[in-house]
Design a protein around this motif. Structure first.
Motif, PDB file in Angstrom:
ATOM      1  N   LEU A  76       0.849  -1.186   0.000  1.00 36.36           N
ATOM      2  CA  LEU A  76       0.000   0.000   0.000  1.00 36.36           C
ATOM      3  C   LEU A  76       0.886   1.237   0.000  1.00 36.36           C
ATOM      4  CD1 LEU A  76      -2.635   1.653   0.456  1.00 36.36           C
ATOM      5  CD2 LEU A  76      -2.380   1.182   2.892  1.00 36.36           C
ATOM      6  N   MET A 111       0.649   5.592  -0.439  1.00 34.55           N
ATOM      7  CA  MET A 111      -0.245   6.750  -0.504  1.00 34.55           C
ATOM      8  C   MET A 111       0.578   8.016  -0.640  1.00 34.55           C
ATOM      9  SD  MET A 111      -3.006   8.224   2.301  1.00 34.55           S
ATOM     10  CE  MET A 111      -4.052   6.782   2.229  1.00 34.55           C
ATOM     11  N   VAL A 167      -3.817   6.532  -3.831  1.00 41.06           N
ATOM     12  CA  VAL A 167      -3.405   5.281  -3.197  1.00 41.06           C
ATOM     13  C   VAL A 167      -3.129   4.259  -4.294  1.00 41.06           C
ATOM     14  CG1 VAL A 167      -4.095   3.400  -1.665  1.00 41.06           C
ATOM     15  CG2 VAL A 167      -4.792   5.745  -1.158  1.00 41.06           C
TER      16      VAL A 167
END
Length: 522
Positions: free
Chosen positions: A375, A377, A400
């Motif tokens: 992940l 961002m 994201v």
């Protein structure tokens, strides 16, 4: 006196001094003048000592109160201005005549300005270094319920009440916490009149080393992403609810177990770098975490923490107990910019990265185990209050990226409506204007009409997994929000707004609302 006597004896000693008689007379006169001046000063000093002694006996309380109010206005430096943490003033304990701390409670000194009173802004601190602030908000109004085909329904919500205890252990070691009560209670009661939680939203100790480098010990802290996640008090934004980007893509309040370093690079730049527990792709209850600290065993469904309807809203890591479902650590950082050459402007860029959000034992509904997915961002935002005008502008962009969407639970939970693509993104723009309303109830009031436009896409391309790829369009949303925020004081805000929500689903979002709110922060 010795010099004067010596001069007199010398003047009478003989004819050797006769030629210089006039000079000796002048010297003698100067000596006599000096003697009179010394005597005068000694008399003044004796009178002053007598007066001081009488004053101390007559009004010791007045003197202590004056000294106390002067010290109360000396504030301990904040551990980080960007955090907005409330830091204790450090008034001294009241003293007994012998100089020992008094056991008697301090009474409210109405001569002390309210802003300098460290206990909720209304009373002096009973403990040196202790300060308690608070913020909270109440919401009410009417909104459409998409689960009831868009029927308009009225409601009221005591959304939150937060206490902010801070204790300056020393000027360089500072304790800070947020204790939050949400939705009017600490749990459900039998007739559902309470539906709330009580939680520790922040808990950490700062070690102030030098301006350029400081350490925040491991605790519960806010991920340094965006502006509102770290400044989420209701006086910091004009809408009734928090800005939409922080209700989904940025899971505000985004709090994690973590530790960080921060400091000031220059007059224009500040930074923070955090190491924390990773977010988890697990949105179910604690009861569904096994004793082995895994998700439920294969064959048992569970809710995703990341999905195309709620984004990252349910993916926060746990804060209580050794119940993390992953050993992975995430890193995040933020750079704040307040350029001196552009007064009224503030902005930041920030980023977050976790190499894996897949929890232990993650599986699809067919019993197959799921692999890793990272992940990442990125966020950029600005705020600009145009000097010498009431105009204010704000803007933000957040994106994201998921390493492998095929391993996200939402794409493998037999629900095709919440699928997640390779990325999510959103952006917003806001215009507001500050209008002075004059003095009302002995306070300067201000009205701030505003308009905010936000676009989100939670279901971009790149779907993968066992679910059928049939996005409904509900993850592509537009928010038009217009209203006014009235500030009777910088510490209180009254809000009213209308929000129009549009998405690309067949029936539309059916989520419009008329809302009002009352917020405070002190």
């Amino acid at each position: 006196m010795l010099l004067a006597a010596t001069a007199i004896s010398l003047l009478g000693s003989g004819s050797a001094w006769s030629a210089e008689g006039e000079a000796s007379d002048a010297v003698l006169k100067k000596m006599e003048a000096m003697e009179k001046r010394i005597q005068s000063l000694e008399a003044e000093l004796r009178q002053k000592r007598v007066a001081d002694a009488a004053g101390q006996e007559a009004a010791p309380a007045d003197k202590k109160r004056t000294a106390g109010s002067e010290k109360a206005q000396k504030k301990t430096p904040a551990p980080e201005t960007d955090k907005g943490a409330k830091v204790a003033a450090a008034p001294e304990l009241p003293q007994d005549p012998k100089g020992k701390p008094s056991s008697k409670p301090k009474t409210l000194d109405l001569s002390t300005p309210p802003s300098d009173l460290p206990i909720l802004g209304v009373a002096p601190s009973p403990v040196a270094g202790l300060s308690i602030g608070a913020y909270g908000e109440v919401k009410f109004g009417s909104m459409q319920n998409p689960a009831a085909n868009g029927q308009w329904q009225s409601g009221f919500d005591t959304a939150r009440m937060v206490l902010l205890p801070t204790y300056a252990i020393t000027d360089n070691i500072i304790f800070n916490a947020e204790i939050e009560f949400e939705h009017a209670g600490s749990g459900f009661d039998n007739d559902d009149k309470l539906h709330g939680t009580a939680e520790i939203e922040q808990l950490w100790i700062d070690f102030k080393i030098i301006d350029q480098f400081n350490w925040r010990a491991p605790g519960i802290d806010l991920v340094p992403i965006g502006y509102i996640n770290q400044h989420h008090e209701p006086t910091q934004f004009y809408s009734v609810n928090r800005p939409e980007l922080y209700n989904s893509i940025i899971p505000s309040t985004w709090k994690v177990p973590g530790t960080s370093v921060y400091g000031t690079i220059s007059e224009d730049l500040r930074y923070q770098i955090m190491l924390s527990a990773t977010n988890e792709d697990f949105g179910d209850s604690f009861a569904n975490r096994t004793d082995a600290k895994t998700v439920p065993l294969p064959g048992t469904p569970y809710f995703p923490g990341i999905d195309g309807a709620n984004a990252l809203a349910f993916s926060n890591p746990p804060l209580g107990g050794f119940d993390q479902l992953s050993n992975t650590l995430a890193v995040s950082g933020r750079l704040d910019v307040t350029p001196t050459f552009l007064p009224g402007f503030g902005g930041s860029i920030s980023a977050y990265y976790s190499p894996n959000t897949t929890p232990r034992g993650a599986h699809d509904d067919l019993g197959n185990f799921l692999g890793k997915s990272s992940l990442a961002m990125f966020d950029a935002e600005f705020r600009y209050r145009v000097p010498n005008t009431g105009l204010e502008l704000r803007g933000e962009y957040v994106r994201v990226e998921f390493g492998n969407p095929a391993n996200l639970r939402a794409n493998n939970d037999s629900d095709p409506t919440n699928n997640v693509g390779k990325a999510m993104f959103g952006y917003s723009g806001e215009i507001a204007y500050h209008i002075p309303l004059g003095t009302i109830l002995r306070s300067e009031w201000e009205a701030v009409p505003f308009y905010n436009y936000t676009y989100e896409n939670l279901q971009t391309g790149g779907f993968a997994g066992t679910d059928i790829n049939s996005p409904t369009g509900a993850g592509q949303r537009q928010f038009h929000t217009a209203g006014v925020a009235v500030f009777p004081s910088p510490k209180i805000v009254l809000k009213a707004e209308y929000q129009r929500v549009i998405d690309k689903s067949l029936v539309g979002a059916l989520s419009d609302s008329y809302l009002g709110g009352v917020g405070f922060f002190f």
